[in-house]
Design a protein around this motif. Structure first.
Motif, PDB file in Angstrom:
ATOM      1  N   SER A   1     -14.063  10.469  36.398  1.00  0.00           N
ATOM      2  CA  SER A   1     -15.147  10.832  36.229  1.00  0.00           C
ATOM      3  C   SER A   1     -15.994  12.240  36.965  1.00  0.00           C
ATOM      4  O   SER A   1     -17.289  11.851  36.600  1.00  0.00           O
TER       5      SER A   1
ATOM      6  N   SER B   1     -20.454  11.173  40.119  1.00  0.00           N
ATOM      7  CA  SER B   1     -21.215  11.528  39.867  1.00  0.00           C
ATOM      8  C   SER B   1     -22.384  10.607  40.714  1.00  0.00           C
ATOM      9  O   SER B   1     -22.010   9.456  40.354  1.00  0.00           O
ATOM     10  N   ALA B   2     -23.894  11.024  40.035  1.00  0.00           N
ATOM     11  CA  ALA B   2     -24.847  10.178  40.242  1.00  0.00           C
ATOM     12  C   ALA B   2     -25.948  10.831  40.020  1.00  0.00           C
ATOM     13  O   ALA B   2     -26.103  12.060  40.066  1.00  0.00           O
ATOM     14  N   LEU B   3     -26.946   9.447  40.322  1.00  0.00           N
ATOM     15  CA  LEU B   3     -28.102  10.121  39.620  1.00  0.00           C
ATOM     16  C   LEU B   3     -29.270   9.934  40.774  1.00  0.00           C
ATOM     17  O   LEU B   3     -29.530   9.843  41.323  1.00  0.00           O
ATOM     18  N   ASP B   4     -30.118  11.471  40.957  1.00  0.00           N
ATOM     19  CA  ASP B   4     -30.778  11.404  41.811  1.00  0.00           C
ATOM     20  C   ASP B   4     -32.403  11.297  41.819  1.00  0.00           C
ATOM     21  O   ASP B   4     -32.669  10.076  40.873  1.00  0.00           O
TER      22      ASP B   4
ATOM     23  N   ARG C   1     -31.425  13.649  37.811  1.00  0.00           N
ATOM     24  CA  ARG C   1     -30.655  14.820  37.395  1.00  0.00           C
ATOM     25  C   ARG C   1     -30.124  13.937  37.913  1.00  0.00           C
ATOM     26  O   ARG C   1     -29.237  13.455  39.121  1.00  0.00           O
ATOM     27  N   ARG C   2     -28.207  14.293  37.899  1.00  0.00           N
ATOM     28  CA  ARG C   2     -27.153  14.088  37.447  1.00  0.00           C
ATOM     29  C   ARG C   2     -26.341  14.872  38.334  1.00  0.00           C
ATOM     30  O   ARG C   2     -26.478  15.955  37.964  1.00  0.00           O
TER      31      ARG C   2
ATOM     32  N   PHE D   1     -29.655   7.313  45.026  1.00  0.00           N
ATOM     33  CA  PHE D   1     -28.771   7.610  44.488  1.00  0.00           C
ATOM     34  C   PHE D   1     -28.578   6.622  43.275  1.00  0.00           C
ATOM     35  O   PHE D   1     -28.660   4.982  44.302  1.00  0.00           O
TER      36      PHE D   1
ATOM     37  N   ARG E   1     -21.200   7.351  39.130  1.00  0.00           N
ATOM     38  CA  ARG E   1     -19.505   7.192  39.052  1.00  0.00           C
ATOM     39  C   ARG E   1     -18.582   7.922  39.576  1.00  0.00           C
ATOM     40  O   ARG E   1     -18.692   8.817  39.439  1.00  0.00           O
TER      41      ARG E   1
ATOM     42  N   SER F   1     -25.320   3.977  46.859  1.00  0.00           N
ATOM     43  CA  SER F   1     -26.061   4.424  45.953  1.00  0.00           C
ATOM     44  C   SER F   1     -26.606   2.773  47.295  1.00  0.00           C
ATOM     45  O   SER F   1     -28.263   3.703  47.085  1.00  0.00           O
TER      46      SER F   1
END
Length: 330
Positions: free
Chosen positions: A41, A98-101, A105-106, A136, A140, A168
């Motif tokens: 990931s 990683s994750a989307l904020d 943005r990743r 978030f 991933r 999350s």
């Protein structure tokens, strides 16, 4: 929540399919030490990672603890037959991803699982490392299951769904991070070297505990990996209190390969006093380690700093600031 569950289900299915089509990769780990294995990931600051994609981590804290890591079925099996008179950390797992904020943005995130035993009973504490605050989504993280021995066979301590929820779930993230750990950017609105203060608690009871700075000369512009390998830089930790538990200091030094360095024997023995400073750095790629008013050459400076930037909460925040500066420079 439905979208999140759909995403994580699809991700798990995709990674499982990849595992079924590849060869089995099971590894047995034993002996006190820190061990790395592949993250499918992604890794934070991949340009500073000297082990390619090998940025997931397992720490084994004593000789009685072993772990079996199966990267094909995404399972981690811990074993330890010793009985402990008090609650004792015996190992940990760090899963990178990683994750989307909230801005879309990743960003790099990680899940940290700390395994303990009291008597013959196992327990786990878990939290997420994130470089920015907020909610978030689209997490991933490799779908690992972590289990331990039980009377009836094996007991699952952490599932993939529980791990991703640490990142999350906004309510959980707020409770574990925002109200307990505060990060102040000491640069304010001005650009400059990454520089943060870590505070524990909230409101009037909040206490500053650590300041962390990453300095480069000249200011970093471009590849952070090249900076650590060949440049002039320093990574400094300054204790703002003398009440950081000694066992926390000892374990952090163990995880980043510093616990056996002769210069740090006093720090390993008594922990940080208020205003103590620990600095890892290099001058034109020649590494050094400084504690108090003593400094020694240290060939492993770049590797130790890279590990800290990728694997610790403080490092993740500093690394994100450094990466943002690199992006502006390009």
């Amino acid at each position: 929540m439905t979208l999140h569950r759909s995403y994580t289900t699809l991700q798990w299915a995709a990674l499982s399919l990849l595992a079924l089509t590849g060869s089995a990769r099971a590894t047995d780990l034993e002996g006190r030490g820190v061990h790395y294995f592949a993250s499918a990931s992604g890794c934070p600051l991949p340009e500073v990672n000297t082990h390619a994609e090998m940025c997931n981590r397992i720490g084994l804290d004593d000789q009685a603890t072993t772990a079996a890591v199966d990267t094909s079925s995404y399972q981690i099996h811990f074993n330890n037959a010793r009985s402990y008179g008090k609650k004792t950390i015996v190992g940990d797992v760090l899963l990178q991803g990683s994750a989307l904020d909230e801005a879309g943005r990743r960003v790099p995130v990680s899940v940290h699982l700390i395994l303990s035993k009291s008597g013959d009973s196992w327990s786990v504490s878990s939290h997420a490392h994130t470089p920015v605050k907020g909610a978030f989504s689209a997490v991933r993280i490799d779908p690992y299951l972590v289990d331990v021995p039980a009377a009836s066979g094996r007991r699952v301590l952490v599932s993939f769904e529980q791990a991703t929820k640490l990142v999350s779930d906004p309510a959980l993230a707020a409770r574990l991070s925002s109200h307990l750990v505060q990060v102040r950017d000491n640069r304010g609105a001005k650009p400059g070297d990454p520089d943060i203060t870590i505070t524990l608690g909230a409101g009037k009871v909040a206490k500053p505990v650590m300041r962390a700075r990453l300095h480069s000369d000249p200011p970093s512009a471009g590849n952070a990996g090249a900076l650590l390998a060949h440049g002039t830089w320093s990574f400094e930790l300054e204790a703002l209190t003398g009440k950081i538990p000694n066992q926390v200091v000892q374990r952090e030094l163990f995880l980043y390969g510093l616990s056996d360095h002769p210069l740090l024997k006093p720090l390993m023995k008594r922990g940080f006093a208020a205003r103590d400073k620990l600095t890892i750095g290099a001058v034109h790629g020649q590494g050094y380690l400084r504690y108090g008013d003593q400094q020694q050459a240290f060939a492993g400076a770049g590797n130790a700093a890279a590990a800290f930037l990728q694997q610790s909460f403080i490092g993740l925040v500093l690394g994100n600031q450094l990466a943002a500066g690199d992006a502006l420079a390009r």
